[in-house]
Design an enzyme around this catalytic site. Structure first.
Site, mmCIF file in Angstrom:
data_model
loop_
_atom_site.group_PDB
_atom_site.id
_atom_site.type_symbol
_atom_site.label_atom_id
_atom_site.label_comp_id
_atom_site.label_asym_id
_atom_site.label_seq_id
_atom_site.Cartn_x
_atom_site.Cartn_y
_atom_site.Cartn_z
ATOM 1 N N ARG A 162 62.039 52.160 6.611
ATOM 2 C CA ARG A 162 60.908 51.712 7.434
ATOM 3 C C ARG A 162 61.212 50.308 7.955
ATOM 4 N NH1 ARG A 162 54.660 50.069 6.060
ATOM 5 N NH2 ARG A 162 53.904 50.294 8.190
ATOM 6 N N GLY A 163 60.879 50.091 9.243
ATOM 7 C CA GLY A 163 60.971 48.753 9.784
ATOM 8 C C GLY A 163 61.987 48.592 10.882
ATOM 9 N N ASP B 35 63.206 45.684 11.988
ATOM 10 C CA ASP B 35 64.219 44.699 11.592
ATOM 11 C C ASP B 35 65.303 45.339 10.737
ATOM 12 O OD1 ASP B 35 61.785 42.015 11.211
ATOM 13 O OD2 ASP B 35 62.869 42.773 12.983
ATOM 14 N N ARG C 233 66.182 48.463 10.774
ATOM 15 C CA ARG C 233 66.952 49.349 11.646
ATOM 16 C C ARG C 233 68.039 48.566 12.387
ATOM 17 N NH1 ARG C 233 65.841 54.184 14.427
ATOM 18 N NH2 ARG C 233 63.691 54.170 13.659
ATOM 19 N N GLY D 146 51.963 59.194 14.790
ATOM 20 C CA GLY D 146 50.998 60.131 14.236
ATOM 21 C C GLY D 146 50.850 59.928 12.744
ATOM 22 N N GLU E 165 57.483 61.560 3.895
ATOM 23 C CA GLU E 165 58.912 61.841 4.078
ATOM 24 C C GLU E 165 59.640 61.828 2.751
ATOM 25 O OE1 GLU E 165 62.274 59.113 5.944
ATOM 26 O OE2 GLU E 165 61.090 60.072 7.533
#
Length: 815
Positions: free
Chosen positions: A18-19, A21, A23, A51, A85
């Site tokens: 997540r995020g 930065d 990535r 979503g 996930e």
């Protein structure tokens, strides 16, 4: 065996994070490193993360991945979307369909808390594989991750079959029997059923479904056949250790007993999955998986066999013996249809024909595969041979494929079934091509009919089909082996070779025994075998003293044994293509290669006056009248046909052609002698372990010879001069010949491609290689006394591989 409903594995790795930065930094570097190492990695786009629920595309990508890496960051658990996930990843992991690794990026594991109790429990069980990022340099951690992932991906799935029918339900049943949720017990399961029923196919599918749940995995195929080689079970023990321990190179196991200790010691704390396929002897199980205490907790051992009693002796209780049963009618029909039709638009073949095929196949997958291939391309109203088959054993069903072959393919099929299963396909082509069959098209046809396959260069044939082929030969005459076309059993060969009564129908004899055994041969047995084309005798001792005449129709001969017998060929043209002799009376065989002349000497002498020629002196060839411009020496031809020793005289004032030399005279002699050879078709000569051979054979009478190999001839001193001028010679090997010291000064064999003079420590001079030898590709002079290579090598040859040992230092170069 309906096709598997599980999604196909498309991605090697799925990245969960997540995020933005993250990535752009750590995730971006990790993705690039994985991609550069050939690891196909899924990384989602921002559009997929919109979503409140996980998208169908992401769920599908998770199911299509082999490995997942979760990068836990400070705000990972605060995202309900990310937790969905992660929960999906853990679900796939629990089902055994996914391996999950985790990385804690600048956060402690205890800081990752979620409102979902089920997720917290999964986290407690989860192995935090790569630790915390703040304790490691990012680049080093990325390297560690890539290395670990690459190691796991080395364990690839096995190829099962092109058309799988009815496999999923059977795999599910076996999973329950294996009790995969138990991580303490070592469970052993046996797959039992007749040949061709699909035991190997099912065990491969099961292995593919679960092998990633274990620390190590190994599938040992064809244990029964593999254990028959001279080294017994040692190679299988070495392979088992190599694959499960993921070694860089194989452990060397000196004996079965030593291998047992190694397996016990190295695997007793490791959770492994081991499949032993096609076992037929309790000793095989005792040497490869002798007990549950050999392996760590949670291990699973799977054995496939035709012998149910063997499983009982091994200690597998009846509750863990799975009987592989035939396909149902609908499954069998689907499998038959898959092999009978190549297009998606499948025609409806006649009901009677379908019923006939299914009735004879009786749900056996192999029989359905073979029969389906036979029906391929037939019209819907076809009512040929299938409808005429009696309701007998499976051999009769499989024989339909054989009966539909042309004569060329039938000959190849029977030879493979009786002699050459699991042999090198190139070797088989050489042998059979020499016996007047066309293997190039024949192998293709047999492969299309599902009668043979070639895997890793080895020709394979299912046991059931092989048994059918052997039965065809036995049915030629049950009581008299001499009336059959092929012999391979010791008793049958011994009976046939003891008799000299009447003509014999035998075309081929291949007897390869595991240990040396006495074989008595009547001196007149082979002359009665006028159809004999192929003769291979290995590990036999022939005690007969004296010559044994072989037929001129013989094409391929191999002998590796012992005894005082002397192979002899009758006069006249011989059709022999290859001779491979190990030990035996090689000297007597070599004598057959010589013409009436036994030695050739050429001398050019200039005298003031010509001498008269007397009958007691070597032939004198006056050349004072020759054309100085002529370099072909046509005047020599009539003399080459009448004598073994030539002395050329000319007046001192005569000017000889500049290119006229002893070498040219020799070349002219070879060309003349070759036209009168009895061995016109001989292409391969291999002589091994010949203690009495001092000089290599005179190959002037073998004009089409392509390969000459002399190995381990301890007393071989000289390589014959005529080797240098043989136009057709492509392969020339002198290996392990410690006394070899005389070799031609020049090589003019223009087709020579492979020259090996290895392990000949007394060979001091390498021949000049002329411009004509542009085809030379491989050259080995390992462990010789050569101090330098002639400059002609670098000037004349376009490319070759050289292994040059000077003293103790090996030198390799590509010129």
């Amino acid at each position: 065996m309906a096709s598997s409903s599980k999604p196909e594995r498309i991605y090697d790795v799925f990245l969960s994070f997540r995020g933005t930065d993250l990535r752009k930094n750590f995730i971006g570097h990790l993705y690039t490193a994985l991609k550069q190492n050939g690891v196909h990695t899924f990384i989602d786009s921002e559009e997929l993360r919109k979503g409140d629920q996980i998208s169908v595309a992401l769920m599908k990508a998770i199911e299509e991945s082999c490995i997942a890496i979760i990068i836990f960051s400070e705000d990972y658990a605060s995202s309900w979307w990310c937790l969905e996930e992660a929960a999906k990843l853990m679900e796939c992991k629990e089902q055994g369909d996914l391996i999950v690794f985790s990385v804690f990026y600048k956060v402690e594991p205890k800081e990752v808390r979620t409102p979902r109790e089920s997720y917290n429990k999964a986290m407690e069980k989860h192995e935090f594989k790569f630790g915390k990022i703040q304790r490691k340099d990012e680049s080093k951690l990325i390297q560690e991750i890539v290395k670990e992932i690459s190691t796991y991906l080395v364990q690839t799935s096995l190829h099962v079959a092109k058309h799988l029918v009815g496999i999923d339900s059977r795999v599910a049943e076996l999973k329950l029997m294996l009790n995969l949720k138990s991580h303490e017990d070592v469970v052993m399961v046996g797959l039992w059923g007749q040949g061709g029923i699909g035991k190997t196919t099912l065990s491969k599918a099961l292995y593919n479904a679960i092998f990633r749940q274990f620390d190590g995995s190994c599938f040992l195929a064809n244990v029964r056949e593999a254990s028959k080689n001279s080294k017994g079970l040692v190679p299988l023990q070495e392979k088992l250790l190599f694959e499960i321990l993921k070694l860089q190179q194989k452990l060397e196991v000196c004996s079965d007993d030593r291998g047992i200790i190694l397996i016990q010691h190295r695997l007793c704390h490791k959770k492994v999955i081991l499949v032993l396929d096609d076992v037929d002897d309790l000793r095989q199980l005792e040497a490869l998986a002798g007990g549950r205490n050999w392996f760590g907790g949670g291990s699973r051992i799977i054995v496939t066999t035709r012998d149910k009693h063997l499983l009982t002796c091994y200690g597998i209780d009846q509750d863990h013996v799975y009987e592989v049963k035939p396909l149902s009618y609908h499954e069998a029909r689907e499998l038959l249809s898959n092999h009978a039709f190549l297009t998606l638009q499948k025609l409806e073949i006649g009901t009677n024909l379908v019923y006939s095929v299914l009735n004879h196949a009786r749900g056996l997958p192999l029989a359905l595969e073979v029969l389906g291939s036979c029906l391929r391309g037939k019209k819907e109203d076809y009512t040929g041979e299938v409808s005429r088959i009696p309701n007998k054993a499976i051999n009769d069903v499989l024989k339909i494929s054989y009966d539909g072959l042309e004569e060329n393919e039938q000959e190849i099929f029977l030879n493979v079934a009786c002699f050459f299963k699991e042999k090198d396909s190139d070797y088989i082509k050489k042998v059979l091509d020499s016996c007047d069959v066309q293997t190039t098209i024949g192998f293709d046809i047999l492969t299309e009919r599902s009668l043979i396959s070639i895997d890793d260069g080895l020709l394979q044939m299912h046991d059931l089909i092989q048994s059918m082929g052997m039965d065809i030969v036995r049915q030629e005459c049950r009581n008299d082996p001499r009336s059959r076309s092929r012999l391979w059993r010791y008793d049958d060969v011994a009976d046939a070779l003891l008799s000299d009564v009447g003509d014999c129908a035998v075309k081929a004899i291949v007897l390869e025994l595991p240990k040396l055994k006495e074989l008595s041969i009547h001196p007149n047995a082979f002359p009665k075998m006028r159809k004999l084309r192929l003769l291979i005798l290995c590990n036999v001792h022939i005690s007969f003293h004296g010559p044994i005449c072989l037929p001129n129709e013989l094409r391929w001969m191999e002998f590796a044994g012992s005894g005082p017998w002397i192979p002899n060929f009758p006069s006249g043209q011989k059709k022999l293509v290859s001779i491979d002799m190990r030990k035996g009376n090689i000297i007597e065989v070599v004598k057959h290669f010589k013409l009436l002349l036994h030695f050739l000497s050429v001398e050019v002498v200039k005298r003031q006056s010509l001498l008269r020629v007397s009958s007691s002196t070597p032939l004198l060839c006056p050349v004072n009248d020759c054309n100085p411009a002529s370099t072909e020496a046509p005047w020599l031809t009539p003399y080459c046909q009448r004598t073994a020793s030539i002395r050329v005289f000319c007046r001192a004032s005569t000017k000889l052609p500049e290119k006229l030399s002893i070498r040219r005279i020799l070349h002219r002699f070879v060309s003349s002698a070759s036209s009168r050879s009895d061995f016109q078709q001989l292409r391969y000569i291999k002589l091994r372990d010949c203690e009495s051979l001092v000089s290599s054979p005179n190959i002037s009478c073998t004009p089409n010879l392509e390969e000459l190999k002399l190995w381990n001839c301890n007393n071989l001193v000289e390589a014959h001069e005529l080797i240098a001028y043989h136009d057709k010679l492509q392969v020339l090997h002198f290996k392990w010949c410690p006394e070899l010291c005389v070799f031609p000064n020049v090589l003019k064999s223009k087709n020579l491609q492979d020259l090996k003079l290895s392990d000949c420590p007394k060979l001091e001079k390498f021949p000049d290689i002329l411009d004509e030898l542009r085809g030379l590709k491989e050259l080995s002079i390992r462990r010789t006394a050569l101090k330098e290579l002639p400059t002609s090598i670098k000037k004349s040859c376009l490319s070759r591989e050289i292994t040059f040992r000077h003293g103790q230092k090996p030198y390799k170069s590509s010129i």
